[in-house]
Design an enzyme around this catalytic site. Sequence first.
Site, PDB file in Angstrom:
ATOM      1  N   CYS A   1      12.561 -28.012  10.275  1.00  0.00           N
ATOM      2  CA  CYS A   1      11.469 -28.495  11.117  1.00  0.00           C
ATOM      3  C   CYS A   1      10.918 -29.832  10.626  1.00  0.00           C
ATOM      4  O   CYS A   1      11.653 -30.615  10.005  1.00  0.00           O
ATOM      5  CB  CYS A   1      10.371 -27.444  11.242  1.00  0.00           C
ATOM      6  SG  CYS A   1       9.272 -27.771  12.662  1.00  0.00           S
TER       7      CYS A   1
ATOM      8  N   ASP B   1       2.674 -22.975   8.513  1.00  0.00           N
ATOM      9  CA  ASP B   1       1.625 -22.905   9.539  1.00  0.00           C
ATOM     10  C   ASP B   1       0.543 -21.914   9.165  1.00  0.00           C
ATOM     11  O   ASP B   1      -0.608 -22.080   9.559  1.00  0.00           O
ATOM     12  CB  ASP B   1       2.247 -22.540  10.889  1.00  0.00           C
ATOM     13  CG  ASP B   1       2.984 -23.726  11.473  1.00  0.00           C
ATOM     14  OD1 ASP B   1       2.323 -24.562  12.102  1.00  0.00           O
ATOM     15  OD2 ASP B   1       4.198 -23.852  11.253  1.00  0.00           O
TER      16      ASP B   1
END
Length: 335
Positions: free
Chosen positions: A146, A215
């Site tokens: 990512c 996250d």
Amino acid sequence: METLKDGKESSKDEFPKVSVDEAYDTLKSMRVHGAGRIARFAAQALRDYAREAKGKNSREYWATVLKAGEKLRSARPTAVSLPNGVNYVLYGGRTAFESGASVEDLRTAVVNTADDFLTSSLDAVKIIGEIGARRVKNGDVVITHCNSEAAMSILKKAHDMGKGIKVYCDETRPKFQGHKTAAALAAYGIDTTLICDSACRVYMSHADRTVVGCDAIAVNGALVNKIGTSQVATMAHEARVNFMVAAETYKLDFKTLTGELVDIEERDYTEIASKEWSGHNPKVKFSNPVFDVTPPEYIDFYVTEKGIVPPGAVFSLMKELYQYTEGAQARPSTH
Ligand code: RUB
């Protein structure tokens, strides 16, 4: 604009000024993405709103600021940085409101708290880079997944230290954030190779470590990050490759202390296949969860701005930080 200690320009105005509604749409459509950036984007939008918001009295002013915060917080469900960042800004205002501040004093409190968050968030990324890079060895082959500014901070710092690293970025379907990472690292001068997600296992056998972003961190030390992270972690575990996670402490998800789970965002199927997809048969169903959970057993350690934290120490860290930020959620603890 501000100048940080290292001479690089940082900013309390990192993003263009937008209304709360525009900020909400920008977050929802992922025109700004990445847990740290969405937190700063929302904090900046809330600050700019608070600067100009009107109210006949403190109560009225405070109610409109709270409503704006609520809207921003709800734009994306998984990255806890978003509510933590917004709550931190609101905490500054609430303390002033509860002590009977005037509208102008309330405004100043919100703006100053937002600026504090914006500065310390950027500082945290830099400190994580410095701490994490010390764990990277000369000539390491690294896999990343990512697009994480905190993970990239480690890789860039290791490169600055002359460690001669080689990085493999996977594409990170469905939104291909890995392409951004590859472009940024290559532009920085790092030996970078882009691979497709399904090639990850092939390269894992040649890797020395894996560095990813975060996250949310759950109380048991589990990591919530972009979909596919847990696959990479499983492969790293099987191949006995070190798995490190770059995470500011405002990624700690305090609601997990009381047994709540982290919501996993599900996005539109058109991110997987367009409506015009030639093979589209209406009988084919789609599912597009965009985050997953990596169990603590697969994680060697978190790199935070407070230092290295093994997954087993997350509960203690949460307890420590929750005490002094009670009601405010965590903020980067760099100052
Ligand atoms: C991005 C993603 C990143 C984390 C950490 O997801 O999962 O790895 O947010 O990023 P999305 P950072 O693109 O859906 O927001 O280290 O920049 O906070």
